[in-house]
Enzyme design. Structure first.
Site, PDB file in Angstrom:
ATOM      1  N   GLU A  83       0.978  -1.311  -0.049  1.00  0.00           N
ATOM      2  CA  GLU A  83       0.021   0.042   0.011  1.00  0.00           C
ATOM      3  C   GLU A  83       0.847   1.238  -0.004  1.00  0.00           C
ATOM      4  OE1 GLU A  83      -3.967  -1.743   2.041  1.00  0.00           O
ATOM      5  OE2 GLU A  83      -2.688  -0.676   3.352  1.00  0.00           O
ATOM      6  N   CYS A 325      -1.092   5.973   9.852  1.00  0.00           N
ATOM      7  CA  CYS A 325       0.162   5.091  10.241  1.00  0.00           C
ATOM      8  C   CYS A 325      -0.198   3.783  10.857  1.00  0.00           C
ATOM      9  CB  CYS A 325       0.695   5.960  11.371  1.00  0.00           C
ATOM     10  SG  CYS A 325       1.861   7.431  10.699  1.00  0.00           S
TER      11      CYS A 325
HETATM   12  N1  SAH Z   1       8.938   0.655  10.715  1.00  0.00           N
HETATM   13  C1  SAH Z   1       9.122   2.008  10.606  1.00  0.00           C
HETATM   14  C2  SAH Z   1       8.171   2.788   9.743  1.00  0.00           C
HETATM   15  C3  SAH Z   1       6.655   2.365   9.419  1.00  0.00           C
HETATM   16  S1  SAH Z   1       5.456   2.624  10.630  1.00  0.00           S
HETATM   17  C4  SAH Z   1       8.552   2.462  12.078  1.00  0.00           C
HETATM   18  O1  SAH Z   1       8.225   1.759  12.849  1.00  0.00           O
HETATM   19  O2  SAH Z   1       8.940   3.477  12.591  1.00  0.00           O
HETATM   20  C5  SAH Z   1       5.134   4.443  10.524  1.00  0.00           C
HETATM   21  C6  SAH Z   1       4.598   4.856  12.138  1.00  0.00           C
HETATM   22  O3  SAH Z   1       3.414   4.411  12.136  1.00  0.00           O
HETATM   23  C7  SAH Z   1       5.596   4.653  12.938  1.00  0.00           C
HETATM   24  O4  SAH Z   1       5.923   5.689  13.864  1.00  0.00           O
HETATM   25  C8  SAH Z   1       4.938   3.619  13.775  1.00  0.00           C
HETATM   26  O5  SAH Z   1       5.131   3.449  15.075  1.00  0.00           O
HETATM   27  C9  SAH Z   1       3.403   4.061  13.567  1.00  0.00           C
HETATM   28  N2  SAH Z   1       2.360   3.191  13.953  1.00  0.00           N
HETATM   29  C10 SAH Z   1       2.480   1.816  13.702  1.00  0.00           C
HETATM   30  N3  SAH Z   1       0.981   1.482  14.034  1.00  0.00           N
HETATM   31  C11 SAH Z   1       0.324   2.582  14.383  1.00  0.00           C
HETATM   32  C12 SAH Z   1      -0.937   2.723  15.038  1.00  0.00           C
HETATM   33  N4  SAH Z   1      -1.955   1.736  15.139  1.00  0.00           N
HETATM   34  N5  SAH Z   1      -1.358   3.945  15.244  1.00  0.00           N
HETATM   35  C13 SAH Z   1      -0.587   4.908  14.913  1.00  0.00           C
HETATM   36  N6  SAH Z   1       0.636   4.818  14.624  1.00  0.00           N
HETATM   37  C14 SAH Z   1       1.061   3.638  14.324  1.00  0.00           C
END
Ligand code: SAH
Ligand code: SF4
Length: 332
Positions: A83, A325
């Site tokens: 995605e 996110c």
């Molecule tokens: N793997 C990397 C980048 C992809 S995730 C990382 O973890 O940073 C992108 C962002 O989304 C990250 O900051 C992650 O912590 C956040 N994220 C993941 N699941 C989420 C959720 N359910 N709600 C809000 N942010 C979330």
């Protein structure tokens, strides 16, 4: 598109060198969705390109629209799906792109983490997510890129940085390094490697707790790189680059939002003026953890202000189309 293969093909078929430059330029322009539209090329060459190459290594399957946000499911040549998200606000067109199909790190709050890792994306598959949006937006184009889609970019280091080279290159997508952001779950060794690259690319670290025990419960990678090691790496990063470092923190009811967690994050942020805290709303995922309530959010806002922490409460868009996110997941 696989540019090295294209170049080899043009040489094998004795085309003059300017053809490679012409096709490369057309490809990066975002103007074309098929070789046939490149009428500046001879018909014979166009036909050869159609027969031998995919202009884009990703094929859109489905698009979802929401206020300020669009999400597209893209199919890869082996049938796997990823995605990619377009965000249109603050006067910027931002592409949120994936670096892997799924993710091996299994954070409990993240839909991508629940998929496990299928494979790394190739350099072309990373770049083509942006070109895909550019073809849709033409003559407008993506101005900012964030590696916050599916996957852990530092676990696909070589392809991510090869892609960034082309994203940044003036003969590529020509997007400035300051307009590119990478988000990592906190691979301390890679944060130091990244600092040593000496770029202007922005770095975000998913922190989600400044207490080792609760962080390790939310993010299994914290068992490998504990909080102390991570904080040291972050300090090395800010010292070396003199750039701001963004911490992502989604408030999750009872898991990381108690007064004790708040005290921990205030202490963590404490003495480094280059540390910046982004409090992000927890986006719902199927069978996911519950978000903090409004009262807790207000309390955090008040206390972070009172302790002069550099922070912001980030808005979120796209929740209703699962494009926010941590909501990106595909059934492959
Ligand atoms: N793997 C990397 C980048 C992809 S995730 C990382 O973890 O940073 C992108 C962002 O989304 C990250 O900051 C992650 O912590 C956040 N994220 C993941 N699941 C989420 C959720 N359910 N709600 C809000 N942010 C979330
Ligand atoms: Fe992977 Fe990032 Fe999701 Fe964690 S938050 S599972 S590291 S994509």
């Amino acid at each position: 598109m696989d540019l090295p293969a294209l170049n080899a093909f043009l040489i094998d078929n004795k085309y003059p060198a300017f053809r490679a430059r012409q096709i490369t330029k057309n490809y990066y322009s975002g103007r074309y969705i098929s070789f046939d539209q490149m009428t500046d090329l001879p018909k014979v060459l166009r036909d050869q390109l159609i027969a031998n190459f995919d202009l884009l290594s990703v094929t859109p399957i489905q698009t979802y629209d929401s206020l300020h946000t669009q999400k597209t499911v893209l199919q890869l040549v082996d049938g796997l799906k990823i995605e990619t998200v377009l965000m249109d606000y603050d006067g910027w067109l931002t592409a949120c792109i994936s670096s892997q199909v799924g993710c091996a790190l299994g954070c409990t709050f993240c839909a991508t983490g629940k998929m496990g890792l299928k494979r790394n994306l190739t350099t072309s598959e990373i770049i083509d997510q942006i070109i895909y949006w550019n073809t849709k937006l033409y003559p407008k184009y993506i101005g900012r890129v964030v590696f916050m889609g599916m996957g852990e970019p530092f676990m696909n280091w070589d392809n991510v940085f090869a892609a960034i080279k082309h994203i940044n290159d003036k003969d590529g997508l020509n997007i400035g390094q300051r307009k590119i952001s990478i988000s990592t779950a906190g691979l301390a060794d890679k944060i130091i490697d990244f600092a040593n690259l000496n770029t202007q690319i922005n770095l975000a670290v998913s922190l989600h707790s400044a207490d080792q025990i609760s962080r390790a419960q939310l993010m299994p990678i914290a068992r490998k790189f504990d909080l102390e090691t991570l904080k040291k790496a972050c300090e090395i990063y800010t010292r070396k680059t003199n750039r701001q470092l963004f911490f992502e923190y989604a408030l999750i009811r009872d898991k990381n939002d108690t007064q004790s967690h708040l005290n921990d994050i205030i202490e963590f942020m404490g003495n480094n003026r280059l540390f910046f805290l982004n409090i992000i709303p927890l986006n719902p995922i199927p069978n996911g953890l519950p978000p903090s309530n409004q009262q807790t959010l207000s309390l955090w806002e008040q206390q972070l202000s009172r302790h002069h922490v550099n922070f912001s409460f980030r808005r979120t868009f796209g929740q209703n189309i699962a494009a926010a996110c941590g909501q990106l997941a595909t059934t492959n």
